[in-house]
Design a protein around this motif. Structure first.
Motif, PDB file in Angstrom:
ATOM      1  N   PRO A  63       3.798 -31.865 -23.302  1.00 47.47           N
ATOM      2  CA  PRO A  63       3.681 -32.824 -22.197  1.00 47.47           C
ATOM      3  C   PRO A  63       5.038 -33.454 -21.905  1.00 47.47           C
ATOM      4  N   ASN A  64       5.224 -33.841 -20.659  1.00 48.41           N
ATOM      5  CA  ASN A  64       6.455 -34.541 -20.295  1.00 48.41           C
ATOM      6  C   ASN A  64       6.091 -35.898 -19.711  1.00 48.41           C
ATOM      7  N   VAL A  65       7.080 -36.584 -19.177  1.00 42.93           N
ATOM      8  CA  VAL A  65       6.844 -37.931 -18.667  1.00 42.93           C
ATOM      9  C   VAL A  65       5.851 -37.921 -17.498  1.00 42.93           C
ATOM     10  N   VAL A  66       5.811 -36.860 -16.723  1.00 42.23           N
ATOM     11  CA  VAL A  66       4.860 -36.763 -15.607  1.00 42.23           C
ATOM     12  C   VAL A  66       3.428 -36.675 -16.144  1.00 42.23           C
ATOM     13  N   THR A  67       3.245 -35.929 -17.230  1.00 39.22           N
ATOM     14  CA  THR A  67       1.929 -35.853 -17.873  1.00 39.22           C
ATOM     15  C   THR A  67       1.471 -37.252 -18.250  1.00 39.22           C
ATOM     16  N   CYS A  68       2.376 -37.994 -18.862  1.00 46.25           N
ATOM     17  CA  CYS A  68       2.078 -39.353 -19.291  1.00 46.25           C
ATOM     18  C   CYS A  68       1.736 -40.242 -18.101  1.00 46.25           C
ATOM     19  N   LEU A  69       2.530 -40.156 -17.045  1.00 46.68           N
ATOM     20  CA  LEU A  69       2.279 -40.966 -15.846  1.00 46.68           C
ATOM     21  C   LEU A  69       0.909 -40.671 -15.257  1.00 46.68           C
ATOM     22  N   ASN A  70       0.584 -39.392 -15.121  1.00 48.48           N
ATOM     23  CA  ASN A  70      -0.709 -39.000 -14.548  1.00 48.48           C
ATOM     24  C   ASN A  70      -1.866 -39.588 -15.348  1.00 48.48           C
ATOM     25  N   ASN A  99       9.863 -43.637 -19.191  1.00 48.48           N
ATOM     26  CA  ASN A  99      10.701 -44.404 -18.265  1.00 48.48           C
ATOM     27  C   ASN A  99      10.000 -45.701 -17.876  1.00 48.48           C
ATOM     28  N   ILE A 100      10.666 -46.498 -17.082  1.00 49.41           N
ATOM     29  CA  ILE A 100      10.139 -47.806 -16.695  1.00 49.41           C
ATOM     30  C   ILE A 100       8.839 -47.673 -15.903  1.00 49.41           C
ATOM     31  N   LEU A 106       1.284 -49.510 -17.145  1.00 49.69           N
ATOM     32  CA  LEU A 106       0.514 -50.160 -18.189  1.00 49.69           C
ATOM     33  C   LEU A 106       0.594 -51.683 -18.090  1.00 49.69           C
ATOM     34  N   ILE A 107       1.787 -52.222 -17.912  1.00 52.96           N
ATOM     35  CA  ILE A 107       1.945 -53.674 -17.787  1.00 52.96           C
ATOM     36  C   ILE A 107       1.155 -54.187 -16.582  1.00 52.96           C
ATOM     37  N   GLY A 108       1.264 -53.492 -15.473  1.00 55.07           N
ATOM     38  CA  GLY A 108       0.559 -53.912 -14.258  1.00 55.07           C
ATOM     39  C   GLY A 108      -0.939 -53.951 -14.445  1.00 55.07           C
ATOM     40  N   ASP A 109      -1.499 -52.912 -15.030  1.00 61.29           N
ATOM     41  CA  ASP A 109      -2.951 -52.879 -15.200  1.00 61.29           C
ATOM     42  C   ASP A 109      -3.422 -53.827 -16.288  1.00 61.29           C
ATOM     43  N   LEU A 110      -2.606 -54.043 -17.308  1.00 62.72           N
ATOM     44  CA  LEU A 110      -2.959 -55.045 -18.313  1.00 62.72           C
ATOM     45  C   LEU A 110      -3.036 -56.432 -17.672  1.00 62.72           C
ATOM     46  N   CYS A 111      -2.037 -56.755 -16.866  1.00 65.73           N
ATOM     47  CA  CYS A 111      -2.015 -58.060 -16.197  1.00 65.73           C
ATOM     48  C   CYS A 111      -3.170 -58.205 -15.212  1.00 65.73           C
ATOM     49  N   LYS A 112      -3.455 -57.151 -14.444  1.00 65.45           N
ATOM     50  CA  LYS A 112      -4.548 -57.210 -13.467  1.00 65.45           C
ATOM     51  C   LYS A 112      -5.899 -57.405 -14.130  1.00 65.45           C
ATOM     52  N   HIS A 124       8.368 -57.886 -22.948  1.00 66.85           N
ATOM     53  CA  HIS A 124       9.457 -58.382 -23.791  1.00 66.85           C
ATOM     54  C   HIS A 124      10.048 -57.298 -24.694  1.00 66.85           C
ATOM     55  N   LYS A 125       9.307 -56.224 -24.934  1.00 64.17           N
ATOM     56  CA  LYS A 125       9.811 -55.138 -25.780  1.00 64.17           C
ATOM     57  C   LYS A 125      10.626 -54.102 -24.996  1.00 64.17           C
ATOM     58  N   LEU A 126      10.689 -54.237 -23.682  1.00 59.20           N
ATOM     59  CA  LEU A 126      11.402 -53.238 -22.876  1.00 59.20           C
ATOM     60  C   LEU A 126      12.830 -53.025 -23.368  1.00 59.20           C
ATOM     61  N   SER A 127      13.543 -54.096 -23.659  1.00 60.62           N
ATOM     62  CA  SER A 127      14.938 -53.951 -24.085  1.00 60.62           C
ATOM     63  C   SER A 127      15.041 -53.223 -25.423  1.00 60.62           C
ATOM     64  N   VAL A 128      14.028 -53.395 -26.285  1.00 59.59           N
ATOM     65  CA  VAL A 128      14.008 -52.689 -27.569  1.00 59.59           C
ATOM     66  C   VAL A 128      13.983 -51.179 -27.328  1.00 59.59           C
ATOM     67  N   TYR A 129      13.313 -50.776 -26.252  1.00 62.85           N
ATOM     68  CA  TYR A 129      13.197 -49.356 -25.924  1.00 62.85           C
ATOM     69  C   TYR A 129      14.306 -48.885 -24.989  1.00 62.85           C
ATOM     70  N   GLY A 130      15.285 -49.748 -24.762  1.00 62.36           N
ATOM     71  CA  GLY A 130      16.436 -49.375 -23.936  1.00 62.36           C
ATOM     72  C   GLY A 130      16.151 -49.352 -22.446  1.00 62.36           C
ATOM     73  N   LEU A 131      15.144 -50.099 -22.018  1.00 59.14           N
ATOM     74  CA  LEU A 131      14.779 -50.120 -20.604  1.00 59.14           C
ATOM     75  C   LEU A 131      15.018 -51.502 -20.010  1.00 59.14           C
ATOM     76  N   LYS A 132      15.249 -51.511 -18.709  1.00 55.59           N
ATOM     77  CA  LYS A 132      15.408 -52.763 -17.978  1.00 55.59           C
ATOM     78  C   LYS A 132      14.268 -52.888 -16.979  1.00 55.59           C
ATOM     79  N   PRO A 133      13.676 -54.073 -16.895  1.00 53.69           N
ATOM     80  CA  PRO A 133      12.627 -54.278 -15.900  1.00 53.69           C
ATOM     81  C   PRO A 133      13.197 -54.065 -14.492  1.00 53.69           C
ATOM     82  N   ASP A 134      12.367 -53.538 -13.607  1.00 58.33           N
ATOM     83  CA  ASP A 134      12.781 -53.399 -12.211  1.00 58.33           C
ATOM     84  C   ASP A 134      11.986 -54.407 -11.372  1.00 58.33           C
ATOM     85  N   VAL A 135      12.155 -54.338 -10.078  1.00 63.55           N
ATOM     86  CA  VAL A 135      11.487 -55.288  -9.182  1.00 63.55           C
ATOM     87  C   VAL A 135       9.974 -55.241  -9.368  1.00 63.55           C
TER      88      VAL A 135
END
Length: 155
Positions: A63-70, A99-100, A106-112, A124-135
């Motif tokens: 699986p790749n990131v697209v598999t995960c996204l789907n 990726n972000i 996941l963050i969006g649906d958890l919050c909703k 808050h763990k995004l930076s631990v995984y080397g990611l930056k939040p986007d808009v």
């Protein structure tokens, strides 16, 4: 053809074609599996998409990131957040570079769904995984805090 059948929401014909390809060759690749999982998830057949992931793994396709996204998107839209979190952890533990967008889903649906603390923790763990939040990441967090009556947190 598989993509066309999926877009036309003709999943039965899609699966018949997939099984035919599987028997006669060539071996379906990750792109083929991703197309099928996306089509199944769009039709609300998330359990079938998850079963397809198991088959994909059993036949040596990675699986790749697209598999995960789907699958994350499908599970979240079907209110199967616990399964989405399980899949997310498994994908992250598999060393797949998420990726972000994966985190945003996941963050969006958890919050909703009112699980703001879990979404906040992941945020808050995004930076631990080397990611930056986007808009989008900030928008779903702000929206989640506001819906929970936490304007100070949103600010």
């Amino acid at each position: 053809m598989i993509n066309g059948y999926c877009e036309a929401r003709r999943i039965e014909e899609t699966m018949e074609l997939f099984h035919e390809i599987f028997q006669k060759g060539p071996t379906p690749d990750t792109v083929t599996y991703n197309t099928l999982t996306q089509g199944m998830c769009q039709l609300g057949r998330v359990s079938s998409a998850c079963e397809l992931l198991r088959k994909m793994l059993a036949f040596g396709q990675v699986p790749n990131v697209v598999t995960c996204l789907n699958l994350l998107n499908g599970l979240c839209k079907s209110d199967k957040l616990e399964e989405a979190l399980e899949l997310f952890r498994a994908m992250r533990n598999s060393k797949l570079e998420l990726n972000i967008v994966c985190y945003n889903i996941l963050i969006g649906d958890l919050c909703k769904s009112g699980h703001i603390e879990v979404g906040k923790e992941l945020f808050h763990k995004l930076s631990v995984y080397g990611l930056k939040p986007d808009v989008y990441t900030y928008a779903v967090m702000i929206n989640g805090f506001c819906k929970q009556g936490l304007p100070d947190e949103a600010y």
